[in-house]
Design a protein around this motif. Sequence first.
Motif, mmCIF file in Angstrom:
data_model
loop_
_atom_site.group_PDB
_atom_site.id
_atom_site.type_symbol
_atom_site.label_atom_id
_atom_site.label_comp_id
_atom_site.label_asym_id
_atom_site.label_seq_id
_atom_site.Cartn_x
_atom_site.Cartn_y
_atom_site.Cartn_z
ATOM 1 N N LEU A 262 59.220 44.596 41.590
ATOM 2 C CA LEU A 262 57.670 44.787 41.610
ATOM 3 C C LEU A 262 57.638 45.880 42.655
ATOM 4 C CD1 LEU A 262 55.634 40.852 41.925
ATOM 5 C CD2 LEU A 262 56.047 42.104 40.056
ATOM 6 N N ASP A 263 55.971 46.630 42.043
ATOM 7 C CA ASP A 263 55.790 47.671 43.496
ATOM 8 C C ASP A 263 54.470 46.697 44.540
ATOM 9 O OD1 ASP A 263 54.465 48.934 44.562
ATOM 10 O OD2 ASP A 263 53.237 51.069 43.183
ATOM 11 N N HIS A 264 54.523 45.795 45.318
ATOM 12 C CA HIS A 264 54.465 45.163 46.246
ATOM 13 C C HIS A 264 52.891 45.811 46.572
ATOM 14 C CE1 HIS A 264 58.273 43.689 47.150
ATOM 15 N NE2 HIS A 264 58.003 42.669 46.271
ATOM 16 N N SER A 265 52.536 47.653 46.419
ATOM 17 C CA SER A 265 51.818 48.210 46.761
ATOM 18 C C SER A 265 50.506 47.963 46.359
ATOM 19 C CB SER A 265 51.622 49.333 47.357
ATOM 20 O OG SER A 265 51.874 50.223 45.749
ATOM 21 N N GLN A 266 50.082 47.137 45.125
ATOM 22 C CA GLN A 266 49.361 47.137 43.943
ATOM 23 C C GLN A 266 49.160 45.730 44.049
ATOM 24 O OE1 GLN A 266 48.062 49.577 41.699
ATOM 25 N NE2 GLN A 266 49.796 50.476 42.892
ATOM 26 N N ILE A 267 48.994 44.454 44.584
ATOM 27 C CA ILE A 267 49.279 43.100 44.865
ATOM 28 C C ILE A 267 47.369 42.976 44.914
ATOM 29 C CG2 ILE A 267 49.331 41.075 46.319
ATOM 30 C CD1 ILE A 267 52.355 41.487 46.162
ATOM 31 N N VAL A 268 47.004 43.517 46.386
ATOM 32 C CA VAL A 268 45.986 43.183 46.881
ATOM 33 C C VAL A 268 45.042 44.529 45.796
ATOM 34 C CG1 VAL A 268 43.576 44.151 48.393
ATOM 35 C CG2 VAL A 268 46.273 43.001 49.310
ATOM 36 N N PRO A 269 44.888 45.108 45.657
ATOM 37 C CA PRO A 269 44.235 45.511 43.832
ATOM 38 C C PRO A 269 44.203 44.595 42.964
ATOM 39 C CG PRO A 269 45.694 47.692 45.078
ATOM 40 C CD PRO A 269 45.258 46.055 45.779
ATOM 41 N N ALA A 270 45.803 44.076 42.221
ATOM 42 C CA ALA A 270 45.363 42.840 41.197
ATOM 43 C C ALA A 270 44.615 42.576 41.677
ATOM 44 C CB ALA A 270 46.270 42.566 40.990
ATOM 45 N N SER A 271 44.338 42.086 43.048
ATOM 46 C CA SER A 271 43.495 40.082 42.814
ATOM 47 C C SER A 271 42.522 40.395 43.846
ATOM 48 C CB SER A 271 44.077 40.362 45.041
ATOM 49 O OG SER A 271 43.678 39.099 44.986
ATOM 50 N N LEU A 273 40.616 43.252 41.800
ATOM 51 C CA LEU A 273 40.338 42.702 40.351
ATOM 52 C C LEU A 273 39.530 41.904 39.504
ATOM 53 C CD1 LEU A 273 39.468 44.743 37.676
ATOM 54 C CD2 LEU A 273 41.716 44.405 37.760
ATOM 55 N N VAL A 274 41.058 40.864 39.731
ATOM 56 C CA VAL A 274 41.180 38.926 39.448
ATOM 57 C C VAL A 274 39.969 38.580 39.542
ATOM 58 C CG1 VAL A 274 42.608 36.911 39.135
ATOM 59 C CG2 VAL A 274 43.649 39.364 38.445
ATOM 60 N N SER A 275 39.740 38.936 40.943
ATOM 61 C CA SER A 275 38.832 37.872 41.247
ATOM 62 C C SER A 275 37.405 38.851 41.389
ATOM 63 C CB SER A 275 39.033 37.807 43.090
ATOM 64 O OG SER A 275 37.673 37.332 44.266
ATOM 65 N N SER A 276 37.279 39.712 40.903
ATOM 66 C CA SER A 276 35.800 40.039 40.573
ATOM 67 C C SER A 276 35.364 39.576 38.931
ATOM 68 C CB SER A 276 35.982 41.909 40.605
ATOM 69 O OG SER A 276 34.515 42.504 40.054
ATOM 70 N N ILE A 277 36.141 40.163 37.697
ATOM 71 C CA ILE A 277 36.142 39.769 36.979
ATOM 72 C C ILE A 277 35.604 38.238 36.409
ATOM 73 C CG2 ILE A 277 37.402 39.147 34.947
ATOM 74 C CD1 ILE A 277 38.468 41.942 35.312
ATOM 75 N N THR A 278 36.977 37.383 37.167
ATOM 76 C CA THR A 278 36.398 35.363 36.934
ATOM 77 C C THR A 278 36.044 34.993 37.396
ATOM 78 O OG1 THR A 278 38.665 35.377 38.239
ATOM 79 C CG2 THR A 278 38.557 35.248 36.039
ATOM 80 N N GLY A 279 34.928 35.912 39.230
ATOM 81 C CA GLY A 279 34.346 35.148 39.775
ATOM 82 C C GLY A 279 34.468 34.121 40.723
ATOM 83 N N PHE A 280 35.935 33.934 40.876
ATOM 84 C CA PHE A 280 36.756 33.499 41.869
ATOM 85 C C PHE A 280 36.954 34.012 42.809
ATOM 86 C CE2 PHE A 280 38.570 29.563 39.346
ATOM 87 C CZ PHE A 280 37.238 29.593 38.173
ATOM 88 N N PRO A 281 35.734 33.687 44.237
ATOM 89 C CA PRO A 281 35.878 34.786 44.969
ATOM 90 C C PRO A 281 37.738 33.790 45.851
ATOM 91 C CG PRO A 281 34.400 32.950 46.074
ATOM 92 C CD PRO A 281 35.485 32.970 44.787
ATOM 93 N N VAL A 282 38.373 34.723 46.713
ATOM 94 C CA VAL A 282 39.835 35.101 47.782
ATOM 95 C C VAL A 282 39.131 33.508 48.874
ATOM 96 C CG1 VAL A 282 41.126 35.320 48.245
ATOM 97 C CG2 VAL A 282 40.835 36.555 46.300
ATOM 98 N N GLN A 283 39.742 32.625 48.957
ATOM 99 C CA GLN A 283 39.463 32.447 50.038
ATOM 100 C C GLN A 283 40.239 33.339 51.217
ATOM 101 O OE1 GLN A 283 41.813 29.017 49.679
ATOM 102 N NE2 GLN A 283 42.764 28.941 51.657
ATOM 103 N N PRO A 284 39.266 33.110 52.562
ATOM 104 C CA PRO A 284 39.975 34.219 53.282
ATOM 105 C C PRO A 284 41.039 33.553 54.467
ATOM 106 C CG PRO A 284 37.714 33.357 53.742
ATOM 107 C CD PRO A 284 38.484 32.361 52.981
#
Length: 512
Positions: A262-271, A273-284
Amino acid sequence: MSDSRVIIFDTTLRDGEQSPGASMSKDEKLRIARVLEKMQVDVIEAGFAIASPGDYEAVKLVADNIKNTKVCSLARALELDIDRAASALKNAVAGRIHTFIATSPIHMKFKLQMRPEQVVERAVSSVKYARNLIDDVEFSLEDASRSELDFMCLIIEKVIDAGARTINIPDTVGYALPQEFALSIANLIQRVPNAHKAVFSVHCHNDLGLAVANSLAAINAGARQVECTINGLGERAGNASLEELAMALHTRREYLQLYTALDHSQIVPASKLVSSITGFPVQPNKAIVGANAFAHESGIHQDGILKHRETYEIMRAEDVGWSTNRLVMGKHSGRAAFRARLEELGSSFNSDAQLNAAFSRFKELADKKHEIVDADLISLVSVTQSSESYEKYQLSSLAVSSQTGEIPLAKVSMVCDGLEQRCEATGGGPVDAVLCAIENIVKSGATQQLYSVNAITSGTDSQGEVTVRLEKNGRIVNGIGADTDIIIASAKAYIHALNLLDAHIEKAHPQV
């Protein structure tokens, strides 16, 4: 492949989508798949091709466009399912059919109503059938953690002989404990005579909060593929979280002696994007990708960090994609610089029209907000792409009157099918009043299932990103809106959801 290499099988687009309300359109699936490809996951499970026409088209779209990652479709142990999966994967550079059948006594008796020998026969015939259509076949024993060990050994041996090269052992209901699950994996690998011919995989659910722990225990016991999702998205309490598994393997690699590609630097951008598309916010306080994951409030902790980072941090925030970069751009900045920065952040545009729409939103934001950061830009792109082409309804203007002791009043003006319409409404608060006024105009009859607000950056001038989930006639859509004014963002999100409903964008739950 090295015996120390762990294969990352991402099922955000399939199992993650089975979270109620998390359904995605085929274009949204492709956007996420592109980020997963950039992250260099090994396998993307793009959907369940037989589940619906929309899911078939989504699997096909991902398979047709993803070139550097294997694309997989789920299929029950039925020829019709397998044919549909093979058809969707026809143009994939590398494809996999993932077929499954339940093996626990409770599932065989009550769900399948089949005898164990019938289950074995079905499993073997399905794997053979799939192998005639595609080279790469994975077989899953649904509800494996509640299945009998002797029966699992029997069926695994036979499906490996039939051509399965990945054997998945799912903790389907999140029932297992780490030591117990690890022992099961070790026993299966030891007792199945032809185990060396297949990669053993695990797929853990989080009903007891143990999905990541169970997955790591299984990997340590010999499994070499782990199935997971971005943000731990999934049915019920979710799945094992990709970001947590990846960083546990990376951070403790000296102990585990294992690694991923894995390229770990893409983890936060992926998170994000998924949160934005699904409408499921990531808990702080979510590990790795939560807003507070690398924040330090305690004076003792802050002092330690300043003296030596590793006193309280076992990972670097920038390694997983968190960025302190600030974009020095304003209303005089040009389109080329805007596009270049977004490309650096991993966002791209499908057309000049999409670029122009995003740039226009950027200019509007620059007039309201003094400092624009990367998170603002990512949100602009997400909202632009999710809103593209769904424009029956448009917000013209709104005004809200709200004061202590008085019932809030909203005045909304909208364009509906090219005609200007206005309405006034009261509500329990200013947002409620605005949404009531919009509904009075459009009379959609939809039921609101979710309203959530997420601050994109810190500070009182932050953009608020609002998600509104609507349901109508069994269809669920998530509308997204962003603005420095939460009331305007709420109106945009509600109207976006209405446009999705009106356009009949295929986002039905994959198991309906």
